[in-house]
Design an enzyme around this catalytic site. Structure first.
Site, PDB file in Angstrom:
ATOM      1  N   HIS A 214       0.679  -1.202   0.081  1.00 10.34           N
ATOM      2  CA  HIS A 214       0.161   0.112  -0.116  1.00 10.34           C
ATOM      3  C   HIS A 214       0.974   1.242   0.067  1.00 10.34           C
ATOM      4  CE1 HIS A 214       0.756   0.068   4.167  1.00 10.34           C
ATOM      5  NE2 HIS A 214       0.503   1.321   4.221  1.00 10.34           N
TER       6      HIS A 214
HETATM    7  C1  UD1 Z   1      -2.320   6.112   5.117  1.00 13.08           C
HETATM    8  C2  UD1 Z   1      -0.906   6.624   5.651  1.00 13.08           C
HETATM    9  C3  UD1 Z   1       0.357   5.589   5.585  1.00 13.08           C
HETATM   10  C4  UD1 Z   1       0.119   4.389   6.296  1.00 13.08           C
HETATM   11  C5  UD1 Z   1      -1.403   3.800   6.009  1.00 13.08           C
HETATM   12  C6  UD1 Z   1      -2.038   2.650   6.696  1.00 13.08           C
HETATM   13  C7  UD1 Z   1      -0.298   9.082   5.209  1.00 13.08           C
HETATM   14  C8  UD1 Z   1       0.495  10.014   4.379  1.00 13.08           C
HETATM   15  N1  UD1 Z   1      -0.295   7.726   4.670  1.00 13.08           N
HETATM   16  O1  UD1 Z   1      -2.043   5.770   3.548  1.00 13.08           O
HETATM   17  O2  UD1 Z   1       1.472   5.999   6.222  1.00 13.08           O
HETATM   18  O3  UD1 Z   1       0.860   3.099   6.310  1.00 13.08           O
HETATM   19  O4  UD1 Z   1      -2.445   4.990   5.878  1.00 13.08           O
HETATM   20  O5  UD1 Z   1      -3.009   2.008   5.949  1.00 13.08           O
HETATM   21  O6  UD1 Z   1      -0.919   9.381   6.183  1.00 13.08           O
HETATM   22  N2  UD1 Z   1      -9.108   5.049   0.685  1.00 13.08           N
HETATM   23  C9  UD1 Z   1     -10.246   4.293   0.384  1.00 13.08           C
HETATM   24  N3  UD1 Z   1     -10.995   4.140   1.668  1.00 13.08           N
HETATM   25  C10 UD1 Z   1     -10.535   4.330   2.930  1.00 13.08           C
HETATM   26  C11 UD1 Z   1      -9.309   4.910   3.011  1.00 13.08           C
HETATM   27  C12 UD1 Z   1      -8.214   5.371   1.758  1.00 13.08           C
HETATM   28  O7  UD1 Z   1     -10.854   4.196  -0.504  1.00 13.08           O
HETATM   29  O8  UD1 Z   1     -10.911   4.301   3.953  1.00 13.08           O
HETATM   30  C13 UD1 Z   1      -8.271   5.217  -0.640  1.00 13.08           C
HETATM   31  C14 UD1 Z   1      -8.635   6.477  -1.244  1.00 13.08           C
HETATM   32  O9  UD1 Z   1      -8.709   6.680  -2.603  1.00 13.08           O
HETATM   33  C15 UD1 Z   1      -7.201   7.494  -0.891  1.00 13.08           C
HETATM   34  C16 UD1 Z   1      -6.278   6.408  -0.748  1.00 13.08           C
HETATM   35  O10 UD1 Z   1      -7.013   5.269  -0.434  1.00 13.08           O
HETATM   36  O11 UD1 Z   1      -7.050   8.503  -1.564  1.00 13.08           O
HETATM   37  C17 UD1 Z   1      -5.024   6.818   0.109  1.00 13.08           C
HETATM   38  O12 UD1 Z   1      -5.617   7.074   1.560  1.00 13.08           O
HETATM   39  P1  UD1 Z   1      -4.645   7.828   2.393  1.00 13.08           P
HETATM   40  O13 UD1 Z   1      -5.473   7.891   3.958  1.00 13.08           O
HETATM   41  O14 UD1 Z   1      -4.366   9.025   1.776  1.00 13.08           O
HETATM   42  O15 UD1 Z   1      -3.376   7.026   2.655  1.00 13.08           O
HETATM   43  P2  UD1 Z   1      -2.937   5.519   2.700  1.00 13.08           P
HETATM   44  O16 UD1 Z   1      -2.293   5.096   1.452  1.00 13.08           O
HETATM   45  O17 UD1 Z   1      -4.123   4.842   3.175  1.00 13.08           O
HETATM   46  N1  UDP Z   2      -3.887  -5.235   9.031  1.00 12.38           N
HETATM   47  C1  UDP Z   2      -5.241  -5.499   9.129  1.00 12.38           C
HETATM   48  N2  UDP Z   2      -5.878  -5.961   7.796  1.00 12.38           N
HETATM   49  C2  UDP Z   2      -5.184  -5.879   6.818  1.00 12.38           C
HETATM   50  C3  UDP Z   2      -3.893  -5.482   6.594  1.00 12.38           C
HETATM   51  C4  UDP Z   2      -3.480  -4.952   7.674  1.00 12.38           C
HETATM   52  O1  UDP Z   2      -5.916  -5.514  10.162  1.00 12.38           O
HETATM   53  O2  UDP Z   2      -5.881  -6.299   5.467  1.00 12.38           O
HETATM   54  C5  UDP Z   2      -3.085  -4.693  10.194  1.00 12.38           C
HETATM   55  C6  UDP Z   2      -1.838  -5.286  10.329  1.00 12.38           C
HETATM   56  O3  UDP Z   2      -2.144  -6.586  11.263  1.00 12.38           O
HETATM   57  C7  UDP Z   2      -1.151  -4.423  11.067  1.00 12.38           C
HETATM   58  C8  UDP Z   2      -1.689  -3.007  10.667  1.00 12.38           C
HETATM   59  O4  UDP Z   2      -2.835  -3.382  10.015  1.00 12.38           O
HETATM   60  O5  UDP Z   2      -1.621  -4.441  12.715  1.00 12.38           O
HETATM   61  C9  UDP Z   2      -0.673  -2.379   9.683  1.00 12.38           C
HETATM   62  O6  UDP Z   2      -1.024  -1.304   8.916  1.00 12.38           O
HETATM   63  P1  UDP Z   2      -0.858  -0.980   7.499  1.00 12.38           P
HETATM   64  O7  UDP Z   2      -0.089  -1.949   6.791  1.00 12.38           O
HETATM   65  O8  UDP Z   2      -2.232  -0.443   6.794  1.00 12.38           O
HETATM   66  O9  UDP Z   2       0.092   0.382   7.670  1.00 12.38           O
HETATM   67  P2  UDP Z   2       1.569   0.540   8.300  1.00 12.38           P
HETATM   68  O10 UDP Z   2       2.031  -0.320   9.259  1.00 12.38           O
HETATM   69  O11 UDP Z   2       2.400   0.256   6.897  1.00 12.38           O
HETATM   70  O12 UDP Z   2       1.584   1.984   8.708  1.00 12.38           O
END
Ligand code: UD1
Ligand code: UDP
Length: 358
Positions: A214
């Site tokens: 992601h």
């Molecule tokens: C964010 C964090 C990242 C973290 C990740 C955990 C930032 C800059 N990034 O990344 O560090 O590892 O969360 O998962 O804060 N979207 C949906 N539904 C949702 C959420 C997001 O469809 O509930 C889609 C949207 O198109 C959105 C994209 O995902 O634009 C990215 O979401 P965003 O919250 O900006 O960043 P993440 O990639 O989720």
């Molecule tokens: N996780 C989850 N379901 C998923 C993928 C990840 O519950 O489908 C959990 C995972 O076990 C961990 C956390 O989400 O505890 C990690 O989050 P993510 O990978 O979104 O973000 P990051 O740690 O890279 O910021």
């Protein structure tokens, strides 16, 4: 301090998981010390909003409902962080907490810390001091800024303490261990009792790989994204089914590049799973491939070999102990590393004793 008020600012999936042990510790404190209770105000920025990215964690981990749901949603970095900053500030002005707690390295982390610091409210950063030394990652910018705004810096590892020292931050630094390890210890048993994910996906322990992707550096670069999914597809075709709970960001990127249609069926792409299901998938995987920070660590906690789809990691101890291999995005490297993945050699345990929150 009597009647201390703490505001927790969270908004993204890993933050709900990190919050869970902290809320439990506050409950425990309030039970043991009714004369000096902590009043906790929970603020959800709304950065993640799909059921399986947010509410499922509240339901499954028994978290209290947020006192404030700011509904910010998705957007560019400036839009998202700016909206959060304004809306968190409103809450802080109203609630006047004694401390604001922020978690990890997302835009919600930075917005919470900055809103508080400008109002002269002390900031506590959980997971302080992590560095990838790659400023192209939005998370790295969030980490550096949040640490420099924080009064209390709760570090998961000694490496994190050293990173802060190098930047001149030595006051308020506490090596407490990793709160995600606390969470794993607190929920692993419940996961065993409740999760039916292996049966639902017809998977046998150690007969599949688990993959998550992601990170913006991978999803927003078509060459990297294609390389990674070619690698995962090739691994599945080698006879090792690959389960991929897909982050919505990655789903969008794959469909805009029309990659999804050409993927083999042994690549089992599913919706993001709940935390308890994820723990079971991780624990029983033969190998985990990921660009997630949290998932790299959980692989280590469960002693499952990990292949990291990045060029560097903040969780250097997982690599040093031999449990994690950095491979980047080249398909052949991904396949080779996954097929050759071995148990690590190190018995070092750099993440504390599972009581980071105490
Ligand atoms: C964010 C964090 C990242 C973290 C990740 C955990 C930032 C800059 N990034 O990344 O560090 O590892 O969360 O998962 O804060 N979207 C949906 N539904 C949702 C959420 C997001 O469809 O509930 C889609 C949207 O198109 C959105 C994209 O995902 O634009 C990215 O979401 P965003 O919250 O900006 O960043 P993440 O990639 O989720
Ligand atoms: N996780 C989850 N379901 C998923 C993928 C990840 O519950 O489908 C959990 C995972 O076990 C961990 C956390 O989400 O505890 C990690 O989050 P993510 O990978 O979104 O973000 P990051 O740690 O890279 O910021």
């Amino acid at each position: 301090m009597a009647n201390m008020k703490i505001a927790d600012v969270v908004g993204a999936r890993p933050q709900f998981i990190k919050l869970a042990p902290v809320l439990k510790a506050i409950e425990r404190h309030n039970r043991d010390h009714p004369d000096r209770p902590i009043h906790e105000v929970l603020v959800h920025t709304g950065q993640h909003y799909d059921y399986e990215m947010s509410q499922v964690f509240f339901d499954e981990l028994g978290l209290k409902a947020p006192d404030y749901h700011l509904g910010v949603g998705s957007g560019t970095h400036a839009y998202q962080t700016g909206e959060m900053l304004k809306r968190v500030e409103d809450v802080l002005l109203k609630e006047k907490p004694d401390l604001v707690m922020v978690y990890g390295d997302t835009n919600s982390t930075l917005a919470g810390a900055l809103a508080a610091a400008k109002l002269h409210i002390p900031v506590a950063h959980v997971e302080a001091g992590l560095r990838s030394f790659n400023r192209r990652m939005p998370e790295e910018i969030n980490r550096v800024l949040t640490d420099h705004l924080s009064d209390l810096l709760f570090c998961p590892t000694q490496t994190a303490v050293e990173n802060l020292k190098r930047e001149g931050i030595t006051e308020g630094v506490h090596l407490v261990g990793d709160v995600m390890y606390d969470a794993v210890l607190q929920y692993a048993e419940l996961a065993e009792a409740k999760s039916e994910i292996l049966g639902r996906l017809a998977l046998k322990p150690r007969s599949y790989a688990l993959a998550t992707v992601h990170r913006a550096e991978n999803t927003d670069d078509p060459v990297r994204l294609k390389g990674i999914f070619q690698g995962l597809a090739a691994l599945a075709q080698e006879g090792l089914p690959v389960v991929v709970p897909l982050h919505p960001r990655t789903r969008n990127a794959l469909s805009s590049l029309s990659i999804s249609q050409s993927l083999p069926r042994d690549l089992l792409i599913i919706e993001p799973v709940s935390y308890l299901d994820m723990l079971i998938l991780e624990k029983n995987a033969r190998v985990i491939l990921t660009d997630s920070g949290g998932v790299q660590k959980e692989a280590f906690f469960f002693r499952v070999p990990c292949v990291t789809l990045r060029e560097e990691t903040e969780w250097v101890e997982t690599v040093e102990t031999g449990w994690n291999t950095l491979v980047g995005c080249a398909p052949e490297r991904i396949v080779r590393a996954a097929l050759e993945a071995q148990e690590g050699i190190g018995c070092a345990w750099p993440y504390g004793d599972g009581r980071a929150v105490d």
